[in-house]
Design a protein around this motif. Structure first.
Motif, PDB file in Angstrom:
ATOM      1  N   SER A 167       1.298  12.728  -0.872  1.00  0.00           N
ATOM      2  CA  SER A 167       0.089  12.677  -0.046  1.00  0.00           C
ATOM      3  C   SER A 167      -0.661  13.999  -0.111  1.00  0.00           C
ATOM      4  O   SER A 167      -1.903  14.014  -0.098  1.00  0.00           O
ATOM      5  N   ASN A 225      -4.175  14.725   7.298  1.00  0.00           N
ATOM      6  CA  ASN A 225      -3.025  14.223   6.534  1.00  0.00           C
ATOM      7  C   ASN A 225      -1.879  14.106   7.527  1.00  0.00           C
ATOM      8  O   ASN A 225      -1.096  15.035   7.724  1.00  0.00           O
ATOM      9  N   ARG A 267       0.826  -1.210   0.000  1.00  0.00           N
ATOM     10  CA  ARG A 267       0.000   0.000   0.000  1.00  0.00           C
ATOM     11  C   ARG A 267       0.861   1.261   0.000  1.00  0.00           C
ATOM     12  O   ARG A 267       0.576   2.219  -0.727  1.00  0.00           O
ATOM     13  N   LEU A 268       1.913   1.263   0.796  1.00  0.00           N
ATOM     14  CA  LEU A 268       2.824   2.408   0.781  1.00  0.00           C
ATOM     15  C   LEU A 268       3.584   2.479  -0.535  1.00  0.00           C
ATOM     16  O   LEU A 268       3.879   3.574  -1.036  1.00  0.00           O
ATOM     17  N   PHE A 300      -5.783   4.290   3.567  1.00  0.00           N
ATOM     18  CA  PHE A 300      -5.337   5.246   4.582  1.00  0.00           C
ATOM     19  C   PHE A 300      -6.505   5.996   5.223  1.00  0.00           C
ATOM     20  O   PHE A 300      -6.370   7.132   5.669  1.00  0.00           O
ATOM     21  N   HIS A 313       2.499   9.771   9.261  1.00  0.00           N
ATOM     22  CA  HIS A 313       3.419   9.210   8.276  1.00  0.00           C
ATOM     23  C   HIS A 313       4.635   8.531   8.908  1.00  0.00           C
ATOM     24  O   HIS A 313       5.463   7.970   8.184  1.00  0.00           O
ATOM     25  N   LEU A 315      -5.699   6.255  -2.041  1.00  0.00           N
ATOM     26  CA  LEU A 315      -5.918   6.626  -0.640  1.00  0.00           C
ATOM     27  C   LEU A 315      -6.812   5.645   0.122  1.00  0.00           C
ATOM     28  O   LEU A 315      -6.978   5.786   1.334  1.00  0.00           O
ATOM     29  N   ASP A 334      -7.359  11.389   4.820  1.00  0.00           N
ATOM     30  CA  ASP A 334      -8.782  11.104   4.662  1.00  0.00           C
ATOM     31  C   ASP A 334      -9.628  12.259   5.151  1.00  0.00           C
ATOM     32  O   ASP A 334      -9.138  13.243   5.717  1.00  0.00           O
ATOM     33  N   LEU A 386       0.730   2.931   8.819  1.00  0.00           N
ATOM     34  CA  LEU A 386       0.246   3.623   7.627  1.00  0.00           C
ATOM     35  C   LEU A 386      -0.308   4.991   8.010  1.00  0.00           C
ATOM     36  O   LEU A 386      -0.901   5.143   9.084  1.00  0.00           O
ATOM     37  N   PRO A 387      -0.133   5.996   7.163  1.00  0.00           N
ATOM     38  CA  PRO A 387      -0.658   7.321   7.490  1.00  0.00           C
ATOM     39  C   PRO A 387      -2.175   7.367   7.423  1.00  0.00           C
ATOM     40  O   PRO A 387      -2.830   6.432   6.935  1.00  0.00           O
ATOM     41  N   VAL A 388      -2.722   8.459   7.916  1.00  0.00           N
ATOM     42  CA  VAL A 388      -4.149   8.739   7.804  1.00  0.00           C
ATOM     43  C   VAL A 388      -4.292   9.914   6.837  1.00  0.00           C
ATOM     44  O   VAL A 388      -3.857  11.034   7.134  1.00  0.00           O
TER      45      VAL A 388
END
Length: 419
Positions: free
Chosen positions: A394, A380, A110-111, A414, A383, A411, A369, A365-367
């Motif tokens: 991003s 955002n 995913r990353l 995330f 990370h 996205l 959304d 994983l980052p958020v």
């Protein structure tokens, strides 16, 4: 077509500034609120690696054991200290549940998808004449034995299969020292990731902030957010020490403070701080390549006038106190790999000795959304160690989401609701 005309971004680090860049590019009025100086918090002291191949989650197989064992080792650059913050134990347990091979491979994929266009934003800035230096020496993995190098390279096989530039062989001692003469005689093998790049993160943030102001972005520095007002399912205003700020939409890109601000808005985001360290070594003998020192969690980035030694992962101590044991562990690790590291371990002689709290999620994983239950609030953040590398991509993806109203497929992993 977007109904937005103005956006407030909370956070002036690499992620917040990059998000502001794309929002302004979309012809929106943008205000950035930063509690200090832009880029002088977590963004400043890291390695600045732009490395799609190394964009992997922090939780991985063996990570809990590494943290527990190395907590008690003299040369440790990794430590888990639940006694420093007992409230973090539930988060650590969630983190441990993601330290499986399947979770790691899924998160890496995913990353990796998010990282495919990592360089595009930096190239775009260069095309605009924004003076951001992005050297392209690759990223050199230095190992003390050939067995180490083979093991490290084998771990990157999925990235090679995904189309990234990963070599299919290791280098011997003579070859790696010819490529990087500043490595110590103890380094006997390794490999180079040829397409990776790096940037001085502090200089990057300074330059981008200056460019944004010239483009009409309102940058409020030394301004602390004290509250966020919401009504009717919408954010209505941001309260700050400099007064009230209104906008059509809000983006929270405030690093570790994202947890607090999102909480004000009714969203529980499990973002916690993973403390990292760095120090600068003034030297005429700087390595020419960014270096990842085998499996030690210690790296080196060449900068103007010397190089930065960086690394460490200290979980559960969410203060900025310098832990001398961690720094000395990094020094001892670096000395095994570098030819000219000074012998003096006195911490007061280390320029730019720094600690920062990487905003981390338990799945690594980052958020990126929409915040739940609010029609005009976005996040955002989270990370971890990848903020500078992923900041432009991003920021671009979130801006696309905000302007079009459609979440880009990249996205999907995330989302904020996954917690």
């Amino acid at each position: 077509m977007s109904a937005l005309s103005s956006v407030t971004v909370i956070g002036g680090g690499a992620v917040g500034l990059a998000t502001a860049y794309y929002l302004r590019k979309a012809d929106l009025d943008v205000t950035v609120i930063e509690s200090g100086r832009p880029g002088r918090s977590t963004s400043w002291g890291n390695g600045g690696w732009l490395s799609p191949v190394l964009s992997i989650p922090t939780p991985g197989p063996g990570m809990p054991r590494m943290g527990i064992v190395e907590t008690f080792q003299r040369d440790s650059a990794v430590a888990i200290r639940p006694h420093a913050a007992p409230s973090m134990i539930p988060w650590l347990l969630r983190f441990a549940r993601h330290c499986t091979r399947s979770a790691f491979e899924s998160g890496s994929a995913r990353l990796g998808a998010l990282s495919r266009e990592m360089f595009d934003g930096f190239d775009e800035l260069a095309d605009l004449g924004v003076p951001v230096e992005v050297p392209r020496q690759g990223n050199l993995r230095a190992c003390l034995t050939e067995a180490e190098a083979r093991h490290q390279l084998a771990g990157l096989a999925p990235m090679r299969a995904a189309g990234y530039a990963v070599p299919d062989r290791i280098m011997g001692a003579e070859e790696i020292h010819e490529l990087e003469p500043e490595l110590s005689d103890g380094v006997r093998s390794g490999f180079n990731l040829p397409e990776e790049r790096h940037v001085d993160p502090g200089a990057f943030c300074d330059t981008l902030a200056e460019y944004l102001v010239k483009q009409g972005v309102r940058l409020l520095t030394d301004t602390r957010v004290t509250g966020v007002s919401a009504s009717g399912g919408r954010v209505t205003a941001v309260e700050t020490t400099g007064g009230q700020v209104r906008a059509d939409a809000l983006v929270v890109a405030a690093g570790l403070d994202t947890r607090l601000i999102a909480g004000w808005l009714g969203a529980r985001l499990p973002i916690r701080g993973g403390k990292g360290y760095s120090f600068f070594v003034p030297s005429e003998h700087s390595p020419s390549h960014p270096l990842y020192l085998s499996h030690t969690k210690v790296g080196v980035t060449p900068l103007k006038g010397g190089y930065r030694v960086l690394g460490g992962m200290e979980l559960a101590d969410e203060t900025l106190r310098i832990n001398p044991r961690m720094i000395r562990g990094m020094i001892r690790v670096a000395r095994r790999y570098l030819r000219h590291l000074p012998a003096d371990e006195s911490l007061d002689r280390l320029p730019d000795l720094w600690a920062g709290l990487r905003p981390m999620t338990p799945d690594g994983l980052p958020v990126i959304d929409h915040l739940p239950h609010l029609s005009n609030a976005y996040v955002n953040s989270g990370h971890g160690m990848l903020g500078v590398g992923l900041c432009m991509v991003s920021g671009a993806a979130l801006t696309d989401f905000m302007v079009s109203g459609r979440r880009p497929d990249v996205l999907a992993p995330f989302g904020a609701a996954r917690f």
